[in-house]
Design an enzyme around this catalytic site. Structure first.
Site, short mmCIF file in Angstrom:
data_model
loop_
_atom_site.label_atom_id
_atom_site.label_comp_id
_atom_site.label_asym_id
_atom_site.label_seq_id
_atom_site.Cartn_x
_atom_site.Cartn_y
_atom_site.Cartn_z
CB SER A 41 -0.90 -0.13 1.32
OG SER A 41 -1.70 -0.99 1.18
N1 SAH Z 1 -1.18 -4.53 4.05
C1 SAH Z 1 -0.72 -4.92 2.92
C2 SAH Z 1 -1.65 -4.57 1.79
C3 SAH Z 1 -1.56 -5.77 0.61
S1 SAH Z 1 -2.74 -5.55 -0.58
C4 SAH Z 1 0.63 -4.39 2.51
O1 SAH Z 1 1.20 -2.81 2.72
O2 SAH Z 1 1.54 -4.89 2.00
C5 SAH Z 1 -3.92 -6.39 0.22
C6 SAH Z 1 -3.76 -7.84 0.38
O3 SAH Z 1 -4.88 -8.46 0.81
C7 SAH Z 1 -3.15 -8.91 -0.50
O4 SAH Z 1 -1.86 -9.27 -0.21
C8 SAH Z 1 -4.05 -9.81 -0.91
O5 SAH Z 1 -3.82 -10.96 -1.30
C9 SAH Z 1 -4.84 -9.78 0.36
N2 SAH Z 1 -6.33 -10.17 0.43
C10 SAH Z 1 -7.37 -10.39 -0.36
N3 SAH Z 1 -8.44 -10.94 -0.11
C11 SAH Z 1 -8.11 -11.58 1.05
C12 SAH Z 1 -8.79 -12.30 2.10
N4 SAH Z 1 -10.13 -12.59 1.62
N5 SAH Z 1 -8.14 -12.66 3.21
C13 SAH Z 1 -7.16 -12.13 3.53
N6 SAH Z 1 -6.11 -11.56 2.80
C14 SAH Z 1 -6.62 -11.07 1.58
#
Ligand code: SAH
Length: 215
Positions: A66
């Protein structure tokens, strides 16, 4: 793995903190956390030179780390108090998790992409970061075994608000979640009584989608 935090990185990080202040982040504890966590450790190696740009970047499994402003904004909305028990949905790169660990020792985090989960689990070990649990699974279900939580943070865009997450909040607890299809409205729900939630809205953002087991 070499985990370098050079003078240059530290300088760039101070600039990033100033930039976030100028964009309206005013929580001292959040700014301090951003100033403490080396974002380069969570970036894809080929993009390390961009670690302190205020932008989202690709990581493995088609996901993103993010944007720092978004991480700071969501963290500020959580209004974390000492030793709050916090559930994060979407571990991803682990950067947001590391920021949360600066603010509380009780962090639970869930990721549904297995490769990314394994990679980030290894990274936490090598960095000495210790969430209470890092789980491979579907965050839409929450984490019934460890509920209720003081705070729940969703870092992917939800098409609707998962009922389980509202159910797993303590009274007084807060859920921060971006909701919408193409773009998302940043929402904060505060549980003011067993069946009563206060809902607040904080503008538009863009996230990768929160996926359920069917897609
Ligand atoms: N906090 C992270 C954001 C990553 S983007 C960072 O700063 O790197 C969002 C993440 O949510 C992705 O890695 C994706 O795989 C995950 N995601 C999507 N749907 C999900 C679900 N149902 N349960 C858990 N994780 C999920």
């Amino acid at each position: 793995m070499i985990m370098e935090d050079s003078i240059k990185h530290q300088g760039l990080r101070r600039h990033l903190v100033e930039l976030l202040k100028s964009k309206g982040i005013d929580s001292k504890s959040v700014l301090k956390a951003v100033g403490s966590v080396p974002r380069q450790h969570f970036m894809d190696h080929s993009l390390i030179n961009f670690s302190y740009e205020d932008q989202a970047y690709p990581i493995s499994s088609n996901q993103t780390i993010s944007q720092p402003f978004t991480v700071a904004f969501q963290t500020q909305l959580l209004e974390i108090e000492t030793d709050n028990k916090i559930l994060e949905i979407g571990t991803g790169s682990g950067y947001q998790t590391a920021i949360l660990l600066e603010l509380s020792s009780q962090i639970y985090t869930i990721e549904r992409q297995q490769k990314l989960f394994k990679k980030t689990q290894r990274l936490f070990k090598s960095l000495g970061l210790r969430p209470k649990k890092i789980i491979f699974g579907d965050g839409i279900l929450g984490l019934a075994d460890d509920a209720p939580f003081d705070r729940i943070l969703v870092t992917a865009g939800a098409s609707q608000v998962p009922k389980n997450l509202l159910d797993q909040l303590k009274i007084g607890g807060k859920l921060v979640i971006p909701v919408g299809l193409k773009e998302q409205e940043m929402l904060r729900f505060t549980r003011i009584a067993e069946k009563e939630f206060n809902k607040e809205s904080f503008g538009k953002f863009r996230f990768v989608p929160l996926l359920n087991d069917k897609n």
